[in-house]
Design a protein around this motif. Structure first.
Motif, PDB file in Angstrom:
ATOM      1  N   UNK A 133      26.972   8.652   9.885  1.00  0.00           N
ATOM      2  CA  UNK A 133      26.387   9.077   8.606  1.00  0.00           C
ATOM      3  C   UNK A 133      27.478   9.294   7.548  1.00  0.00           C
ATOM      4  N   UNK A 134      28.593   9.870   7.955  1.00  0.00           N
ATOM      5  CA  UNK A 134      29.697  10.108   7.010  1.00  0.00           C
ATOM      6  C   UNK A 134      30.244   8.776   6.492  1.00  0.00           C
ATOM      7  N   UNK A 135      30.449   7.820   7.393  1.00  0.00           N
ATOM      8  CA  UNK A 135      30.940   6.505   6.974  1.00  0.00           C
ATOM      9  C   UNK A 135      29.950   5.818   6.039  1.00  0.00           C
ATOM     10  N   UNK A 136      28.676   5.906   6.381  1.00  0.00           N
ATOM     11  CA  UNK A 136      27.638   5.315   5.545  1.00  0.00           C
ATOM     12  C   UNK A 136      27.587   5.986   4.180  1.00  0.00           C
ATOM     13  N   UNK A 137      27.744   7.307   4.146  1.00  0.00           N
ATOM     14  CA  UNK A 137      27.747   8.027   2.876  1.00  0.00           C
ATOM     15  C   UNK A 137      28.893   7.552   1.990  1.00  0.00           C
ATOM     16  N   UNK A 138      30.080   7.410   2.561  1.00  0.00           N
ATOM     17  CA  UNK A 138      31.240   6.976   1.772  1.00  0.00           C
ATOM     18  C   UNK A 138      30.975   5.596   1.167  1.00  0.00           C
ATOM     19  N   UNK A 139      30.476   4.663   1.973  1.00  0.00           N
ATOM     20  CA  UNK A 139      30.164   3.318   1.462  1.00  0.00           C
ATOM     21  C   UNK A 139      29.114   3.398   0.353  1.00  0.00           C
ATOM     22  N   UNK A 140      28.085   4.198   0.584  1.00  0.00           N
ATOM     23  CA  UNK A 140      27.010   4.332  -0.400  1.00  0.00           C
ATOM     24  C   UNK A 140      27.520   4.967  -1.692  1.00  0.00           C
ATOM     25  N   UNK A 141      28.319   6.005  -1.566  1.00  0.00           N
ATOM     26  CA  UNK A 141      28.850   6.691  -2.762  1.00  0.00           C
ATOM     27  C   UNK A 141      29.690   5.734  -3.602  1.00  0.00           C
ATOM     28  N   UNK A 142      30.536   4.948  -2.953  1.00  0.00           N
ATOM     29  CA  UNK A 142      31.347   3.979  -3.709  1.00  0.00           C
ATOM     30  C   UNK A 142      30.481   2.877  -4.320  1.00  0.00           C
ATOM     31  N   UNK A 143      29.450   2.463  -3.614  1.00  0.00           N
ATOM     32  CA  UNK A 143      28.544   1.451  -4.169  1.00  0.00           C
ATOM     33  C   UNK A 143      27.846   1.990  -5.421  1.00  0.00           C
ATOM     34  N   UNK A 144      27.427   3.243  -5.378  1.00  0.00           N
ATOM     35  CA  UNK A 144      26.794   3.852  -6.555  1.00  0.00           C
ATOM     36  C   UNK A 144      27.796   3.964  -7.696  1.00  0.00           C
ATOM     37  N   UNK A 145      29.013   4.419  -7.391  1.00  0.00           N
ATOM     38  CA  UNK A 145      30.045   4.540  -8.433  1.00  0.00           C
ATOM     39  C   UNK A 145      30.337   3.175  -9.059  1.00  0.00           C
ATOM     40  N   UNK A 146      30.434   2.137  -8.231  1.00  0.00           N
ATOM     41  CA  UNK A 146      30.668   0.787  -8.760  1.00  0.00           C
ATOM     42  C   UNK A 146      29.522   0.345  -9.658  1.00  0.00           C
ATOM     43  N   UNK A 147      28.288   0.618  -9.232  1.00  0.00           N
ATOM     44  CA  UNK A 147      27.124   0.226 -10.033  1.00  0.00           C
ATOM     45  C   UNK A 147      27.152   0.929 -11.393  1.00  0.00           C
ATOM     46  N   UNK A 148      27.508   2.197 -11.388  1.00  0.00           N
ATOM     47  CA  UNK A 148      27.558   2.950 -12.647  1.00  0.00           C
ATOM     48  C   UNK A 148      28.709   2.467 -13.525  1.00  0.00           C
ATOM     49  N   UNK A 149      29.885   2.301 -12.927  1.00  0.00           N
ATOM     50  CA  UNK A 149      31.077   1.938 -13.705  1.00  0.00           C
ATOM     51  C   UNK A 149      31.068   0.500 -14.207  1.00  0.00           C
ATOM     52  N   UNK A 150      30.362  -0.384 -13.519  1.00  0.00           N
ATOM     53  CA  UNK A 150      30.384  -1.798 -13.888  1.00  0.00           C
ATOM     54  C   UNK A 150      29.166  -2.237 -14.682  1.00  0.00           C
ATOM     55  N   UNK A 151      28.320  -1.298 -15.043  1.00  0.00           N
ATOM     56  CA  UNK A 151      27.096  -1.625 -15.774  1.00  0.00           C
ATOM     57  C   UNK A 151      27.355  -1.551 -17.263  1.00  0.00           C
ATOM     58  N   UNK A 152      27.040  -2.607 -17.952  1.00  0.00           N
ATOM     59  CA  UNK A 152      27.145  -2.590 -19.416  1.00  0.00           C
ATOM     60  C   UNK A 152      26.087  -1.656 -19.969  1.00  0.00           C
ATOM     61  N   UNK A 153      26.457  -0.868 -20.952  1.00  0.00           N
ATOM     62  CA  UNK A 153      25.511   0.062 -21.562  1.00  0.00           C
ATOM     63  C   UNK A 153      24.516  -0.677 -22.441  1.00  0.00           C
ATOM     64  N   UNK A 154      23.232  -0.355 -22.317  1.00  0.00           N
ATOM     65  CA  UNK A 154      22.265  -0.935 -23.251  1.00  0.00           C
ATOM     66  C   UNK A 154      22.576  -0.422 -24.669  1.00  0.00           C
ATOM     67  N   UNK A 155      22.071  -1.095 -25.646  1.00  0.00           N
ATOM     68  CA  UNK A 155      22.363  -0.721 -27.038  1.00  0.00           C
ATOM     69  C   UNK A 155      22.079   0.735 -27.331  1.00  0.00           C
ATOM     70  N   UNK A 156      20.931   1.233 -26.874  1.00  0.00           N
ATOM     71  CA  UNK A 156      20.573   2.605 -27.216  1.00  0.00           C
ATOM     72  C   UNK A 156      21.480   3.624 -26.532  1.00  0.00           C
ATOM     73  N   UNK A 157      22.080   3.285 -25.357  1.00  0.00           N
ATOM     74  CA  UNK A 157      23.004   4.202 -24.679  1.00  0.00           C
ATOM     75  C   UNK A 157      24.386   4.182 -25.306  1.00  0.00           C
ATOM     76  N   UNK A 158      24.751   3.073 -25.936  1.00  0.00           N
ATOM     77  CA  UNK A 158      26.109   2.940 -26.456  1.00  0.00           C
ATOM     78  C   UNK A 158      26.284   3.532 -27.837  1.00  0.00           C
TER      79      UNK A 158
END
Length: 159
Positions: A133-158
Protein backbone atom coordinates in the motif's frame (compact mmCIF):
# COMPACT_ATOMS: atom_id res chain seq x y z
CA UNK A 1 -7.47 5.32 19.19
CA UNK A 2 -7.46 7.04 15.82
CA UNK A 3 -8.75 10.53 15.21
CA UNK A 4 -12.26 10.70 13.78
CA UNK A 5 -12.57 11.34 10.07
CA UNK A 6 -13.48 15.01 9.62
CA UNK A 7 -16.96 15.81 8.38
CA UNK A 8 -16.64 16.54 4.71
CA UNK A 9 -18.41 19.75 3.69
CA UNK A 10 -21.10 19.09 1.09
CA UNK A 11 -19.37 21.26 -1.50
CA UNK A 12 -16.18 19.20 -1.11
CA UNK A 13 -18.27 16.21 -2.19
CA UNK A 14 -17.63 17.49 -5.71
CA UNK A 15 -13.95 16.68 -5.18
CA UNK A 16 -13.54 13.93 -2.58
CA UNK A 17 -10.02 13.02 -3.73
CA UNK A 18 -8.93 16.65 -3.63
CA UNK A 19 -10.41 17.13 -0.16
CA UNK A 20 -8.60 13.99 1.05
CA UNK A 21 -5.33 15.33 -0.39
CA UNK A 22 -5.93 18.64 1.40
CA UNK A 23 -6.54 16.86 4.72
CA UNK A 24 -3.49 14.65 4.25
CA UNK A 25 -1.22 17.56 3.36
CA UNK A 26 -2.45 19.57 6.34
CA UNK A 27 -1.91 16.71 8.80
CA UNK A 28 1.51 15.83 7.38
CA UNK A 29 2.65 19.47 7.36
CA UNK A 30 1.55 19.93 10.99
CA UNK A 31 3.38 16.81 12.16
CA UNK A 32 6.53 17.75 10.24
CA UNK A 33 6.40 21.32 11.61
CA UNK A 34 6.23 20.01 15.19
CA UNK A 35 9.23 17.76 14.56
CA UNK A 36 11.16 20.62 12.95
CA UNK A 37 10.41 22.94 15.90
CA UNK A 38 12.12 20.38 18.14
CA UNK A 39 15.21 20.85 15.94
CA UNK A 40 14.92 24.66 16.05
CA UNK A 41 14.00 24.75 12.36
CA UNK A 42 11.08 26.35 10.54
CA UNK A 43 9.18 24.42 7.84
CA UNK A 44 10.98 24.69 4.51
CA UNK A 45 14.40 25.13 6.08
CA UNK A 46 14.89 21.37 6.09
CA UNK A 47 14.43 21.34 2.30
CA UNK A 48 17.15 23.95 1.88
CA UNK A 49 19.46 22.08 4.24
CA UNK A 50 18.90 18.79 2.39
CA UNK A 51 19.74 20.45 -0.94
CA UNK A 52 22.92 21.92 0.53
CA UNK A 53 23.85 18.64 2.19
CA UNK A 54 23.68 17.02 -1.26
CA UNK A 55 25.59 19.85 -2.95
CA UNK A 56 27.11 22.60 -0.85
CA UNK A 57 27.97 25.93 -2.42
CA UNK A 58 24.81 26.52 -4.45
CA UNK A 59 23.66 29.96 -5.46
CA UNK A 60 20.43 31.31 -4.00
CA UNK A 61 18.89 31.00 -7.48
CA UNK A 62 19.82 27.31 -7.69
CA UNK A 63 18.28 26.70 -4.26
CA UNK A 64 15.16 28.59 -5.28
CA UNK A 65 14.74 26.36 -8.31
CA UNK A 66 15.44 23.12 -6.46
CA UNK A 67 12.94 23.64 -3.62
CA UNK A 68 10.18 25.31 -5.64
CA UNK A 69 9.52 28.08 -3.12
CA UNK A 70 9.21 31.77 -3.90
CA UNK A 71 12.14 34.18 -3.68
CA UNK A 72 11.02 36.00 -0.54
CA UNK A 73 10.42 32.74 1.37
CA UNK A 74 13.86 31.37 0.44
CA UNK A 75 15.58 34.66 1.21
CA UNK A 76 13.90 34.91 4.62
CA UNK A 77 14.70 31.27 5.41
CA UNK A 78 18.33 31.67 4.43
CA UNK A 79 18.64 34.81 6.57
CA UNK A 80 17.18 32.98 9.58
CA UNK A 81 19.43 29.99 8.96
CA UNK A 82 22.47 32.26 8.70
CA UNK A 83 21.49 33.96 11.97
CA UNK A 84 21.22 30.48 13.54
CA UNK A 85 24.74 29.64 12.37
CA UNK A 86 23.70 26.91 9.93
CA UNK A 87 25.09 28.55 6.79
CA UNK A 88 26.93 31.52 5.35
CA UNK A 89 26.18 33.49 2.20
CA UNK A 90 29.02 35.01 0.22
CA UNK A 91 29.20 36.89 -3.06
CA UNK A 92 30.29 34.66 -5.97
CA UNK A 93 33.74 35.25 -7.39
CA UNK A 94 32.40 35.47 -10.96
CA UNK A 95 29.66 37.98 -10.09
CA UNK A 96 29.51 39.83 -6.77
CA UNK A 97 25.72 40.26 -7.15
CA UNK A 98 25.22 36.47 -6.99
CA UNK A 99 25.13 34.96 -3.49
CA UNK A 100 26.61 31.50 -2.91
CA UNK A 101 25.37 29.53 0.10
CA UNK A 102 27.68 27.29 2.13
CA UNK A 103 26.88 25.15 5.15
CA UNK A 104 28.75 25.69 8.39
CA UNK A 105 29.87 22.79 10.58
CA UNK A 106 26.63 23.26 12.52
CA UNK A 107 24.65 23.01 9.28
CA UNK A 108 26.50 19.89 8.15
CA UNK A 109 25.81 18.34 11.56
CA UNK A 110 22.08 18.47 10.73
CA UNK A 111 22.38 15.55 8.26
CA UNK A 112 21.63 12.75 10.74
CA UNK A 113 18.96 14.62 12.75
CA UNK A 114 17.15 15.42 9.48
CA UNK A 115 17.45 11.83 8.26
CA UNK A 116 16.09 10.62 11.63
CA UNK A 117 13.20 13.07 11.39
CA UNK A 118 12.26 11.86 7.90
CA UNK A 119 12.50 8.21 9.02
CA UNK A 120 10.20 8.93 11.98
CA UNK A 121 7.77 10.88 9.80
CA UNK A 122 7.75 8.04 7.26
CA UNK A 123 7.10 5.49 10.00
CA UNK A 124 4.24 7.54 11.42
CA UNK A 125 2.76 8.22 7.99
CA UNK A 126 2.79 4.60 6.90
CA UNK A 127 1.86 3.06 10.25
CA UNK A 128 -1.51 1.76 9.00
CA UNK A 129 -0.29 0.72 5.53
CA UNK A 130 1.25 -2.48 4.23
CA UNK A 131 4.50 -2.20 2.28
CA UNK A 132 2.51 -2.73 -0.94
CA UNK A 133 0.00 0.00 0.00
CA UNK A 134 2.85 2.41 0.81
CA UNK A 135 4.53 1.73 -2.55
CA UNK A 136 1.23 2.15 -4.35
CA UNK A 137 0.55 5.41 -2.50
CA UNK A 138 3.93 6.84 -3.53
CA UNK A 139 3.31 5.97 -7.20
CA UNK A 140 -0.21 7.40 -7.01
CA UNK A 141 0.91 10.60 -5.27
CA UNK A 142 3.55 11.26 -7.92
CA UNK A 143 1.06 10.51 -10.70
CA UNK A 144 -1.34 13.06 -9.22
CA UNK A 145 1.45 15.63 -8.82
CA UNK A 146 2.50 15.08 -12.45
CA UNK A 147 -1.10 15.47 -13.63
CA UNK A 148 -1.45 18.74 -11.72
CA UNK A 149 1.96 20.14 -12.70
CA UNK A 150 1.74 19.20 -16.38
CA UNK A 151 -1.81 20.41 -17.01
CA UNK A 152 -2.21 23.62 -18.96
CA UNK A 153 -4.50 26.03 -17.15
CA UNK A 154 -7.82 26.76 -18.85
CA UNK A 155 -8.35 30.41 -19.70
CA UNK A 156 -10.57 31.11 -16.71
CA UNK A 157 -7.99 29.59 -14.27
CA UNK A 158 -5.07 31.53 -15.73
CA UNK A 159 -6.59 34.96 -15.14
Amino acid sequence: MSAPTPRIPSTAGEGPMSYAIFQLARAHRARAAAMLREMDLHPGQELLLMQLLDRDGQTQSELLESVGLDHSTVSKSLRRMQDAGLLVREPAEHDRRVMVVHLTDKGRAMREPLAAMWRALEETSGRNLSAQQAESFVRTAYAIADAINNRALPREESR
